[in-house]
Write a protein that holds these residues in place. Sequence first.
Motif, PDB file in Angstrom:
ATOM      1  N   CYS A  75      -5.679   1.105  -5.390  1.00 20.88           N
ATOM      2  CA  CYS A  75      -4.933   2.057  -4.562  1.00 20.88           C
ATOM      3  C   CYS A  75      -4.791   3.354  -5.349  1.00 20.88           C
ATOM      4  O   CYS A  75      -4.260   3.348  -6.478  1.00 20.88           O
ATOM      5  N   SER A  91     -14.865  -0.503   1.512  1.00 21.05           N
ATOM      6  CA  SER A  91     -13.717  -0.472   2.410  1.00 21.05           C
ATOM      7  C   SER A  91     -12.864   0.740   2.071  1.00 21.05           C
ATOM      8  O   SER A  91     -12.536   0.954   0.892  1.00 21.05           O
ATOM      9  N   HIS A 116     -10.947  -3.304  -6.591  1.00 23.45           N
ATOM     10  CA  HIS A 116      -9.955  -3.098  -5.538  1.00 23.45           C
ATOM     11  C   HIS A 116      -8.849  -2.239  -6.142  1.00 23.45           C
ATOM     12  O   HIS A 116      -8.247  -2.634  -7.146  1.00 23.45           O
ATOM     13  N   ASN A 130      -7.721   2.089  -1.256  1.00 23.08           N
ATOM     14  CA  ASN A 130      -6.692   2.592  -0.350  1.00 23.08           C
ATOM     15  C   ASN A 130      -6.229   3.934  -0.905  1.00 23.08           C
ATOM     16  O   ASN A 130      -5.790   4.022  -2.052  1.00 23.08           O
ATOM     17  N   HIS A 151     -10.452   2.045   7.848  1.00 22.47           N
ATOM     18  CA  HIS A 151      -9.132   2.027   8.481  1.00 22.47           C
ATOM     19  C   HIS A 151      -8.499   3.393   8.234  1.00 22.47           C
ATOM     20  O   HIS A 151      -8.033   3.683   7.133  1.00 22.47           O
ATOM     21  N   ASN A 186       0.806  -1.217   0.000  1.00 24.68           N
ATOM     22  CA  ASN A 186       0.000   0.000   0.000  1.00 24.68           C
ATOM     23  C   ASN A 186       0.836   1.264   0.000  1.00 24.68           C
ATOM     24  O   ASN A 186       0.306   2.361  -0.039  1.00 24.68           O
ATOM     25  N   ARG A 241       0.859   3.923  -6.656  1.00 23.25           N
ATOM     26  CA  ARG A 241      -0.540   4.315  -6.597  1.00 23.25           C
ATOM     27  C   ARG A 241      -0.942   4.966  -7.904  1.00 23.25           C
ATOM     28  O   ARG A 241      -0.107   5.340  -8.704  1.00 23.25           O
ATOM     29  N   HIS A 264     -13.166  -1.599  -2.725  1.00 24.67           N
ATOM     30  CA  HIS A 264     -12.115  -1.540  -1.724  1.00 24.67           C
ATOM     31  C   HIS A 264     -11.068  -0.553  -2.231  1.00 24.67           C
ATOM     32  O   HIS A 264     -10.453  -0.799  -3.273  1.00 24.67           O
ATOM     33  N   TYR A 306      -9.282   2.638   3.228  1.00 20.09           N
ATOM     34  CA  TYR A 306      -8.034   2.560   3.972  1.00 20.09           C
ATOM     35  C   TYR A 306      -7.189   3.796   3.668  1.00 20.09           C
ATOM     36  O   TYR A 306      -7.076   4.221   2.520  1.00 20.09           O
ATOM     37  N   SER A 307      -6.579   4.349   4.707  1.00 22.32           N
ATOM     38  CA  SER A 307      -5.605   5.420   4.526  1.00 22.32           C
ATOM     39  C   SER A 307      -4.698   5.473   5.742  1.00 22.32           C
ATOM     40  O   SER A 307      -5.185   5.428   6.882  1.00 22.32           O
ATOM     41  N   ASP A 308      -3.391   5.550   5.520  1.00 25.34           N
ATOM     42  CA  ASP A 308      -2.435   5.501   6.619  1.00 25.34           C
ATOM     43  C   ASP A 308      -1.767   6.830   6.901  1.00 25.34           C
ATOM     44  O   ASP A 308      -0.830   6.897   7.698  1.00 25.34           O
TER      45      ASP A 308
END
Length: 531
Positions: free
Chosen positions: A207, A255, A205, A231, A285, A182, A186, A229, A257-259
């Motif tokens: 990114c 879904s 899915h 990210n 997330h 991830n 991207r 999904h 997601y990211s950090d």
Amino acid sequence: MEHLPIKLNDLPDEIIVFILRKLYNVDVLYSLVGVNKRFSAIAHDSIFTSRLTLTYFSNDFTYPLPDPMLDRFCSKILHEIHHKIKRLHLEPTSMQRILLATNYPNLCELGLYSIDVEEAVSLFIDDTTFTGVDKSQISSLIIDMNRNKKKISTTDINKIIFTRIFTMFTNLQYLTFGPSSNWDQRFSFDTPFPNIISLNLLELHICVTYFSDLLYLLDGRFNQLHTLHVNIFRIKCNPSTIDSGEKLPNLKSFSLYSDLRTHVYDELIVPFLHRMLNLEKLDLHLMVDRHKGFINGNDFKKNIINYMPQLNKFTFNIRLFNHISNKFNLPSNEDIQYTFKDLKDNQVISCVDLFQEEKHRYCHIYSYPYRMKYYDHISNNFPGGLFKYVHKVSLYDEYPFEHDFFLRIEKSFPFMKELTIFNVKPQKNKLNRKSKNGNQELSIVKYPHLIRLDLFQAHDDYIEQFLVDTEICLPNHVHLSVNYEAMKRVTENFTRNTTRINCTKLRSLCLAGANGITKHVKDYFPHTKVF
């Protein structure tokens, strides 16, 4: 065993198939095709031929088949079973050879792993590699971009690859498009967005780089999409964040997601979720920087759940930061847990911390069991539990980590491979190798799967704890990153005997701040690559 009268050939087919299903299909075919008529017939069964992965996976990397195995597949085995193959998964070095070895009339799923940008562009611009494939029959496509090769440099290349995928595979229903990691590769579409429309795509899915890329994907061009999904590298407001606000009635599972920390949870993410009227599954997330208090069960119910009457599964992993002023109120774990009383189908774990030096409050809430491969920002308040999927762990606190804490980490993360420690506070209860009664040895901490250890921002006490073998038993082949001066102090100028055993187990050692690596240092690490 060698004197037993029963041999493999004496077993009934059902038992042989049961045994062989424990192996990889590629190994079954390579070992049994051509042995005899019976074993060849067993190997030709759809159990072993309908889904074929002609690559090996290890530690998130792909490896080609050995040359003798690849030669035999391309010259013989694929010609015998090509009409039975429905799902085919490949890696780039052998991909073209395998796809051109024969035709695949019934192929409906194709997985291409560890492809770099140039390979992807070449593959989808010049589609001669797919001459043996009925592209209109492909309903499932997996494009896994390689994280260790060239990154995409322009959004034009993104658009080319993405556009060509839907041009070539006109009946695509399932698409995974992006990296297995991830962190690196991207996609960003940017304006003007490519003019792609698909009435068949049901599951995606991907990114992407910005929130605007997500809005592009949901602007109506994939109006049959029921599962998404995504990210996202960065969630923020920008001029291109234009949202029509139209509802998404067909979306059933989402879904996000990211950090990286986002400051727009309430302004951007929550209103976006309100568009999903018929959502049944939601997975969030996120790292959130918020000034209006913690996110808790009451907040979820008021701002999310009440807008989704069909929602029956809600999982989340939210790490929230609040900057503190002179006046602050820190709710207890019990206060946070009580707000989730209505989420009866979820076990929710919360962990609340106050970091006065950093001037922020921290609250981590997540549904349990925990499915992520990483667990960050673990403090002394860590509530424990079993996290068998986690491979990467980071520890952070403004209070020291004592020996018992590392034992808790051992029990909670039995398959941990990477560990990073952020703590500059010295330990208060330094070990004297004995317990308080002076007789019983203290338990030695063991991390049997550890391969990477980062102690760059750790106090000398933690470096010492990991290098003294009577405190922590390091496995072989660990990659250690540490400050040179700290390492010099702990090892007493690279002469200390009690740290020598664990130091010999290091596969590589990164000494930050070292002004060259002397022979004296190298002699202390005889089997280690030091840099």
